[in-house]
Design a protein around this motif. Sequence first.
Motif, PDB file in Angstrom:
ATOM      1  N   GLY A   1       7.423   3.116 -16.085  1.00 57.38           N
ATOM      2  CA  GLY A   1       6.668   4.125 -15.193  1.00 57.38           C
ATOM      3  C   GLY A   1       5.332   3.487 -15.230  1.00 57.38           C
ATOM      4  N   ASP A   2       4.948   2.636 -16.338  1.00 58.98           N
ATOM      5  CA  ASP A   2       3.561   2.243 -16.380  1.00 58.98           C
ATOM      6  C   ASP A   2       3.404   1.308 -15.058  1.00 58.98           C
ATOM      7  OD1 ASP A   2       2.909   3.171 -18.727  1.00 58.98           O
ATOM      8  OD2 ASP A   2       3.466   1.366 -20.096  1.00 58.98           O
ATOM      9  N   LYS A   3       1.971   1.507 -14.557  1.00 58.99           N
ATOM     10  CA  LYS A   3       1.589   0.721 -13.262  1.00 58.99           C
ATOM     11  C   LYS A   3       0.750  -0.441 -13.667  1.00 58.99           C
ATOM     12  CE  LYS A   3       1.518   5.618 -11.562  1.00 58.99           C
ATOM     13  NZ  LYS A   3       3.276   5.057 -11.098  1.00 58.99           N
ATOM     14  N   ILE A   4       1.251  -1.418 -12.837  1.00 55.06           N
ATOM     15  CA  ILE A   4       0.488  -2.862 -12.825  1.00 55.06           C
ATOM     16  C   ILE A   4      -0.192  -3.148 -11.575  1.00 55.06           C
ATOM     17  CG2 ILE A   4       0.806  -5.270 -13.000  1.00 55.06           C
ATOM     18  CD1 ILE A   4       3.068  -4.789 -15.048  1.00 55.06           C
ATOM     19  N   ARG A   5      -1.371  -2.948 -11.589  1.00 60.19           N
ATOM     20  CA  ARG A   5      -2.192  -3.157 -10.334  1.00 60.19           C
ATOM     21  C   ARG A   5      -2.845  -4.776 -10.159  1.00 60.19           C
ATOM     22  NH1 ARG A   5      -6.598   0.844  -7.821  1.00 60.19           N
ATOM     23  NH2 ARG A   5      -4.658   2.148  -7.571  1.00 60.19           N
ATOM     24  N   LEU A   6      -2.479  -5.377  -9.078  1.00 55.03           N
ATOM     25  CA  LEU A   6      -3.062  -6.617  -8.755  1.00 55.03           C
ATOM     26  C   LEU A   6      -4.224  -6.501  -7.766  1.00 55.03           C
ATOM     27  CD1 LEU A   6       0.182  -8.636  -8.541  1.00 55.03           C
ATOM     28  CD2 LEU A   6      -0.933  -8.215 -10.458  1.00 55.03           C
ATOM     29  N   THR A   7      -5.332  -7.037  -7.913  1.00 59.60           N
ATOM     30  CA  THR A   7      -6.585  -6.548  -7.104  1.00 59.60           C
ATOM     31  C   THR A   7      -7.247  -8.104  -6.910  1.00 59.60           C
ATOM     32  OG1 THR A   7      -6.841  -4.382  -8.237  1.00 59.60           O
ATOM     33  CG2 THR A   7      -8.681  -5.613  -6.790  1.00 59.60           C
ATOM     34  N   ALA A   8      -7.373  -8.348  -5.471  1.00 63.43           N
ATOM     35  CA  ALA A   8      -8.246  -9.302  -5.226  1.00 63.43           C
ATOM     36  C   ALA A   8      -9.624  -8.981  -5.530  1.00 63.43           C
ATOM     37  CB  ALA A   8      -7.951  -9.905  -3.813  1.00 63.43           C
ATOM     38  N   PRO A   9     -10.524  -9.435  -6.277  1.00 65.27           N
ATOM     39  CA  PRO A   9     -11.869  -8.741  -6.529  1.00 65.27           C
ATOM     40  C   PRO A   9     -12.687  -9.072  -5.067  1.00 65.27           C
ATOM     41  CG  PRO A   9     -11.235 -10.580  -8.194  1.00 65.27           C
ATOM     42  CD  PRO A   9     -10.075 -10.493  -7.025  1.00 65.27           C
ATOM     43  N   ALA A  10     -13.537  -8.217  -5.050  1.00 63.15           N
ATOM     44  CA  ALA A  10     -14.539  -8.057  -4.008  1.00 63.15           C
ATOM     45  C   ALA A  10     -15.355  -9.467  -3.778  1.00 63.15           C
ATOM     46  CB  ALA A  10     -15.470  -6.948  -3.893  1.00 63.15           C
ATOM     47  N   SER A  11     -15.481 -10.015  -5.030  1.00 60.30           N
ATOM     48  CA  SER A  11     -16.036 -11.325  -4.865  1.00 60.30           C
ATOM     49  C   SER A  11     -15.288 -12.628  -4.902  1.00 60.30           C
ATOM     50  CB  SER A  11     -17.099 -11.547  -6.197  1.00 60.30           C
ATOM     51  OG  SER A  11     -16.062 -11.406  -7.313  1.00 60.30           O
ATOM     52  N   SER A  12     -13.988 -12.280  -4.692  1.00 57.57           N
ATOM     53  CA  SER A  12     -13.384 -13.439  -4.375  1.00 57.57           C
ATOM     54  C   SER A  12     -13.492 -14.264  -3.251  1.00 57.57           C
ATOM     55  CB  SER A  12     -11.676 -13.098  -4.093  1.00 57.57           C
ATOM     56  OG  SER A  12     -10.825 -14.112  -3.731  1.00 57.57           O
ATOM     57  N   ASN A  13     -13.654 -15.856  -3.496  1.00 62.88           N
ATOM     58  CA  ASN A  13     -13.818 -16.592  -2.640  1.00 62.88           C
ATOM     59  C   ASN A  13     -12.768 -17.071  -1.756  1.00 62.88           C
ATOM     60  OD1 ASN A  13     -12.770 -17.644  -5.026  1.00 62.88           O
ATOM     61  ND2 ASN A  13     -12.383 -19.650  -3.933  1.00 62.88           N
ATOM     62  N   ALA A  14     -11.700 -16.383  -1.795  1.00 61.30           N
ATOM     63  CA  ALA A  14     -10.469 -16.515  -0.840  1.00 61.30           C
ATOM     64  C   ALA A  14     -10.473 -15.391   0.118  1.00 61.30           C
ATOM     65  CB  ALA A  14      -8.962 -16.334  -1.685  1.00 61.30           C
ATOM     66  N   ALA A  15     -10.374 -16.010   1.334  1.00 61.62           N
ATOM     67  CA  ALA A  15     -10.390 -15.087   2.589  1.00 61.62           C
ATOM     68  C   ALA A  15      -9.325 -13.910   2.514  1.00 61.62           C
ATOM     69  CB  ALA A  15     -10.129 -15.634   3.932  1.00 61.62           C
ATOM     70  N   TRP A  16      -8.275 -14.330   1.944  1.00 56.99           N
ATOM     71  CA  TRP A  16      -6.998 -13.585   1.866  1.00 56.99           C
ATOM     72  C   TRP A  16      -6.177 -13.834   0.743  1.00 56.99           C
ATOM     73  CZ3 TRP A  16      -2.715 -16.599   2.119  1.00 56.99           C
ATOM     74  CH2 TRP A  16      -2.799 -17.801   3.020  1.00 56.99           C
ATOM     75  N   THR A  17      -5.516 -13.022  -0.195  1.00 62.18           N
ATOM     76  CA  THR A  17      -4.528 -13.475  -1.121  1.00 62.18           C
ATOM     77  C   THR A  17      -3.033 -12.489  -0.630  1.00 62.18           C
ATOM     78  OG1 THR A  17      -6.221 -13.394  -2.871  1.00 62.18           O
ATOM     79  CG2 THR A  17      -3.996 -12.961  -3.392  1.00 62.18           C
ATOM     80  N   VAL A  18      -2.211 -13.400  -0.639  1.00 64.09           N
ATOM     81  CA  VAL A  18      -0.898 -12.592  -0.069  1.00 64.09           C
ATOM     82  C   VAL A  18      -0.008 -12.668  -1.391  1.00 64.09           C
ATOM     83  CG1 VAL A  18       1.203 -13.131   1.168  1.00 64.09           C
ATOM     84  CG2 VAL A  18      -0.979 -13.367   2.359  1.00 64.09           C
ATOM     85  N   ILE A  19       0.398 -11.501  -1.741  1.00 67.81           N
ATOM     86  CA  ILE A  19       1.515 -11.149  -2.884  1.00 67.81           C
ATOM     87  C   ILE A  19       2.748 -10.940  -2.053  1.00 67.81           C
ATOM     88  CG2 ILE A  19       1.822  -9.728  -5.149  1.00 67.81           C
ATOM     89  CD1 ILE A  19      -0.727 -11.349  -5.285  1.00 67.81           C
ATOM     90  N   ASP A  20       3.737 -11.832  -2.683  1.00 69.39           N
ATOM     91  CA  ASP A  20       5.285 -11.631  -2.085  1.00 69.39           C
ATOM     92  C   ASP A  20       5.988 -10.666  -3.154  1.00 69.39           C
ATOM     93  OD1 ASP A  20       7.505 -11.922  -0.876  1.00 69.39           O
ATOM     94  OD2 ASP A  20       7.944 -13.913  -1.723  1.00 69.39           O
ATOM     95  N   LEU A  21       5.795 -10.722  -4.384  1.00 68.58           N
ATOM     96  CA  LEU A  21       6.670 -10.128  -5.273  1.00 68.58           C
ATOM     97  C   LEU A  21       6.075 -10.161  -6.712  1.00 68.58           C
ATOM     98  CD1 LEU A  21       8.546 -12.269  -7.006  1.00 68.58           C
ATOM     99  CD2 LEU A  21       9.812 -12.244  -4.947  1.00 68.58           C
ATOM    100  N   LEU A  22       6.456  -9.283  -7.486  1.00 65.74           N
ATOM    101  CA  LEU A  22       6.529  -9.524  -9.037  1.00 65.74           C
ATOM    102  C   LEU A  22       7.707  -9.380  -9.620  1.00 65.74           C
ATOM    103  CD1 LEU A  22       3.933  -8.714 -10.976  1.00 65.74           C
ATOM    104  CD2 LEU A  22       5.119  -6.485 -11.091  1.00 65.74           C
ATOM    105  N   ASP A  23       7.937 -10.169 -10.774  1.00 65.10           N
ATOM    106  CA  ASP A  23       8.908  -9.930 -11.681  1.00 65.10           C
ATOM    107  C   ASP A  23       8.382  -9.725 -13.015  1.00 65.10           C
ATOM    108  OD1 ASP A  23      10.691 -11.091  -9.776  1.00 65.10           O
ATOM    109  OD2 ASP A  23      10.671 -13.265 -10.581  1.00 65.10           O
ATOM    110  N   SER A  24       9.088  -8.710 -13.514  1.00 66.37           N
ATOM    111  CA  SER A  24       8.492  -8.222 -15.055  1.00 66.37           C
ATOM    112  C   SER A  24       9.838  -8.386 -15.927  1.00 66.37           C
ATOM    113  CB  SER A  24       8.187  -6.911 -15.059  1.00 66.37           C
ATOM    114  OG  SER A  24       9.232  -6.027 -14.395  1.00 66.37           O
ATOM    115  N   GLU A  25       9.731  -8.691 -17.124  1.00 68.41           N
ATOM    116  CA  GLU A  25      10.489  -8.794 -18.252  1.00 68.41           C
ATOM    117  C   GLU A  25      10.061  -8.500 -19.644  1.00 68.41           C
ATOM    118  OE1 GLU A  25      13.575 -12.431 -19.794  1.00 68.41           O
ATOM    119  OE2 GLU A  25      12.255 -12.733 -18.074  1.00 68.41           O
ATOM    120  N   LEU A  26      11.143  -8.122 -20.293  1.00 64.94           N
ATOM    121  CA  LEU A  26      10.713  -7.985 -21.943  1.00 64.94           C
ATOM    122  C   LEU A  26      11.052  -9.291 -22.447  1.00 64.94           C
ATOM    123  CD1 LEU A  26       9.358  -6.077 -24.009  1.00 64.94           C
ATOM    124  CD2 LEU A  26      11.823  -4.963 -24.213  1.00 64.94           C
ATOM    125  N   VAL A  27      10.198 -10.029 -22.917  1.00 62.52           N
ATOM    126  CA  VAL A  27      10.702 -11.495 -23.593  1.00 62.52           C
ATOM    127  C   VAL A  27      10.544 -11.297 -25.003  1.00 62.52           C
ATOM    128  CG1 VAL A  27       9.703 -12.581 -21.595  1.00 62.52           C
ATOM    129  CG2 VAL A  27       8.290 -12.364 -23.249  1.00 62.52           C
TER     130      VAL A  27
END
Length: 245
Positions: free
Chosen positions: A209-235
């Motif tokens: 239920g916790d929320k993980i947010r991935l943000t491309a900062p406004a100052s990013s030098n990359a014209a775009w950032t593509v996110i395909d997926l997120l894997d999560s695990e308790l290691v």
Amino acid sequence: MKFQGFLSRTSRFVLCLTASYALPLYAAPQTQTPSVTRAALDPSLVDDRGANAHFVEQEAENAVTDGTIIGPSRAAYTLPAEASGRAAVQLLPGQYVEFTLPKAANAITVRYSIPDAPTGGGITAPLDVSINGRSVVTMTLTSQYAWLYNQYPFSNDPNAGLLFPDQYITECACVPSATTPPPVITIPFRPNHFYDEQRLLLGHRYQAGDKIRLTAPASSNAAWTVIDLLDSELVGPRSTATSLP
């Protein structure tokens, strides 16, 4: 930061175009309910097949985002075609994609793509990670190891002409060096790319239920950032076993 020994997964290949390419887009309903998949499929379709992996996988196109969903598409040399599920989320600087954890986790893997440098060699770009609205860390993404171009065995130079002009190519259905007038080949020719993956230990156990947010900062030098997926695990904790003499 990259960590070995957890969230191991099969490498996936991706072919994609440069930052100026107009990617196919579609809109999809988004929900706060976690959507877990296995290789982009409903887990019930692949139950009892393959390895029993301990991580859970979530496609970015099923998450909450103010970015743009690209795909689905099977068009060669595009990011959607080689993304898991043939779709992904493209973030412009300042945009985000947010995942809701389906299980407790203290580690994630992000599968992503950022543009190449204009002359090849890759770039680096930041990606902010926050959980439940609290900033955790800024990851440094790279495309240094990603981009290839041209005919096999490929080139790292996006501005190179045909490596083998005496070979048949499907783009003109011809052998360029034996064709009059010679065909005009778009540069970069056949840009292709492996989606990179970066692992991150979160330093704390977070709950379903916790929320993980991935943000491309406004100052990013990359014209775009593509996110395909997120894997999560308790290691588990790092092994303290000593090596044999």
